[in-house]
Design a protein around this motif. Sequence first.
Motif, PDB file in Angstrom:
ATOM      1  N   ALA A 242       7.813   9.486  10.372  1.00 11.26           N
ATOM      2  CA  ALA A 242       6.586   9.133   9.664  1.00 11.26           C
ATOM      3  C   ALA A 242       6.771   7.806   8.969  1.00 11.26           C
ATOM      4  O   ALA A 242       7.893   7.397   8.652  1.00 11.26           O
ATOM      5  CB  ALA A 242       6.219  10.225   8.659  1.00 11.26           C
TER       6      ALA A 242
ATOM      7  N   ILE B 206       2.089   4.843   4.116  1.00 11.46           N
ATOM      8  CA  ILE B 206       0.841   4.082   4.263  1.00 11.46           C
ATOM      9  C   ILE B 206       0.865   2.927   3.278  1.00 11.46           C
ATOM     10  O   ILE B 206       1.080   3.128   2.071  1.00 11.46           O
ATOM     11  CB  ILE B 206      -0.363   5.010   4.023  1.00 11.46           C
ATOM     12  CG1 ILE B 206      -0.473   5.970   5.201  1.00 11.46           C
ATOM     13  CG2 ILE B 206      -1.644   4.209   3.829  1.00 11.46           C
ATOM     14  CD1 ILE B 206      -1.529   7.027   5.062  1.00 11.46           C
TER      15      ILE B 206
ATOM     16  N   ARG C 203      -2.601   6.518  -2.493  1.00  9.04           N
ATOM     17  CA  ARG C 203      -1.815   6.629  -1.250  1.00  9.04           C
ATOM     18  C   ARG C 203      -0.383   7.085  -1.532  1.00  9.04           C
ATOM     19  O   ARG C 203       0.419   7.212  -0.608  1.00  9.04           O
ATOM     20  CB  ARG C 203      -1.827   5.301  -0.493  1.00  9.04           C
ATOM     21  CG  ARG C 203      -1.121   4.181  -1.227  1.00  9.04           C
ATOM     22  CD  ARG C 203      -1.068   2.903  -0.422  1.00  9.04           C
ATOM     23  NE  ARG C 203      -0.357   1.915  -1.211  1.00  9.04           N
ATOM     24  CZ  ARG C 203      -0.802   0.720  -1.523  1.00  9.04           C
ATOM     25  NH1 ARG C 203      -1.995   0.340  -1.094  1.00  9.04           N
ATOM     26  NH2 ARG C 203      -0.089  -0.106  -2.252  1.00  9.04           N
TER      27      ARG C 203
ATOM     28  N   ARG D 191       1.978   8.431   7.604  1.00 12.71           N
ATOM     29  CA  ARG D 191       1.382   8.562   8.933  1.00 12.71           C
ATOM     30  C   ARG D 191       2.398   9.268   9.833  1.00 12.71           C
ATOM     31  O   ARG D 191       3.528   8.799   9.965  1.00 12.71           O
ATOM     32  CB  ARG D 191       1.093   7.187   9.531  1.00 12.71           C
ATOM     33  CG  ARG D 191      -0.034   6.427   8.829  1.00 12.71           C
ATOM     34  CD  ARG D 191      -0.299   5.111   9.551  1.00 12.71           C
ATOM     35  NE  ARG D 191       0.722   4.119   9.255  1.00 12.71           N
ATOM     36  CZ  ARG D 191       1.215   3.260  10.128  1.00 12.71           C
ATOM     37  NH1 ARG D 191       0.824   3.291  11.391  1.00 12.71           N
ATOM     38  NH2 ARG D 191       2.110   2.370   9.753  1.00 12.71           N
TER      39      ARG D 191
ATOM     40  N   GLN E 137       4.175  10.443  13.262  1.00 16.90           N
ATOM     41  CA  GLN E 137       4.366  10.024  14.647  1.00 16.90           C
ATOM     42  C   GLN E 137       4.985  11.181  15.432  1.00 16.90           C
ATOM     43  O   GLN E 137       5.146  12.290  14.910  1.00 16.90           O
ATOM     44  CB  GLN E 137       5.312   8.811  14.700  1.00 16.90           C
ATOM     45  CG  GLN E 137       4.778   7.562  13.988  1.00 16.90           C
ATOM     46  CD  GLN E 137       5.653   6.346  14.254  1.00 16.90           C
ATOM     47  OE1 GLN E 137       6.873   6.446  14.391  1.00 16.90           O
ATOM     48  NE2 GLN E 137       5.023   5.184  14.322  1.00 16.90           N
TER      49      GLN E 137
END
Length: 383
Positions: free
Chosen positions: A131, A134, A152, A157, A159
Motif C-alpha cells: 500500500a 495518500i 488523509r 491506497r 495494491q
Amino acid sequence: MRECLAIIVASGRGTRFGSERPKQYLPLHGRPMLQYTLKAFADHPRIHGVRTVIHPDDSALYQKAVRELDLMDPVFGGETRQDSVRLGLESLEDRNPEMVLIHDGARPLIGAQVIDRVIDALDKATGAIPALPISDTLKRVENGIIGDTIDRGGLFRAQTPQGFAYRPILDAHRQMKGQAMTDDAALAEANGLDVTIVPGDEGNLKITENSDLERAARRLNAQIRARTGMGFDVHRLEPGDGLTLMGLALPEPFCMIGHSDADVGLHALTDALLGTLAVGDIGSHFPPSDPTWKGADSTIFLNRATDLIREAGGVIEHVDVTLICERPKIGPYRAAMVERLADLLALPQNRVSIKATTTEGLGFTGRGEGIAAQAVATVSLPS
Ligand code: MG
C-alpha cells in the motif's frame, strides 16, 4: 521452504478500453500486458507456482501470450473478480500451499521487491498487502461542490499482490461468497484475519484506461536500453550451380564455399544479433568443427540468435545488411530478400534493410573471388 503460489486474476473484460480484446492482452512494448505480469511471478525464486484465472473466451489469447513461460494450467473465472479469485483458490485445494499471493493481471509492472516484502510480512501476519500513503488532499464532492475535506492521516491506497495464509483466505472467500467486497484484504478483514501493510510501489500501477497503458509503456521505456551489434563475414565463390544468400536460393552459375550453406549475409546478421547480447559469435554457438552444422541451413543460426534475444526480453528494432560483391547482381533479388528476411525475423519490411555495393573491381570481392557482408542490428533490451 514454505510453499507460496501466485493466483493471477486475468478474467476481466476490460470494457473501459473499447478494444476488441480484453485489456490484459493488449500489447505493451510489443508483448501482451499479461505476459509481463506472469513472468514477474514465474521468475521469482520464492514463488513455487503460478495459476492464472482466465475467461473461457480467452483461451487462445492466453496460450499465445504464455508460450514461453513455465506456469500451472489456467482455470476459468466467474462472474466477478471475487468469484474468480475464489475459483482460483478452490483449484489449489489439493496442493494446499501454505501461502498464496493474489495479483491483478492488469498490474504488469510488479517488481520482485514488492513480492518479497509481501512474502516476508506473512511470517508474522495472516495477510499482507502493499500500500502507498495518500499524499494528495482528499475532497468529498457532491453535485460539483466540495462538501468537506477528508483527513488523509492513516489513509493508504491498496495494491496487489495481496498475500495470505492459504487456508484462512480460502475459508474467508467461501464464507463471503455473494457478498461484494472491494478486494481480498477487505474480505479477510471482514473475517477477522489480521492484515498488515508493506510499502507498495508507484510503478506497480493498475491498467484501467488507455492513459494507464501509455503510462506503463513510458515507465517501461525508461527501463529499456537500445543495444547495437555488428557483424562481418566473408565466403569464397566458386563455379557451381547456385548459392544461398539472405535465406534465398539464387540460380547463378557459381556457389559459395563454407562448412554450412555459407550464407554470408545471414552469418553477418547472426553475429550482429549475438553482438547485441554480448554472447560471443556464430562460431562459438555453432562450431565449424561440429559435423552437425555441415551444409546446415543458416536460418537455424539466425533463429537461435532471435530466440536468445526473445529469451532476454529483447525486441529487434531494426537490421541493416550490406552485401559487398561484384556478382551476383543483388538488385534483381533485393525485394525478395527483404521479404524473406522480414519473414524470418517477424518484422515489418520497413525495419529490414538490405543494401549492396561493389568494391570497384578492387580486392577479392572486386575479382569475384568471394562475397563479404556487413550487418548492424539494433535491439531494445530491459536494463
Ligand atoms: Mg560464415
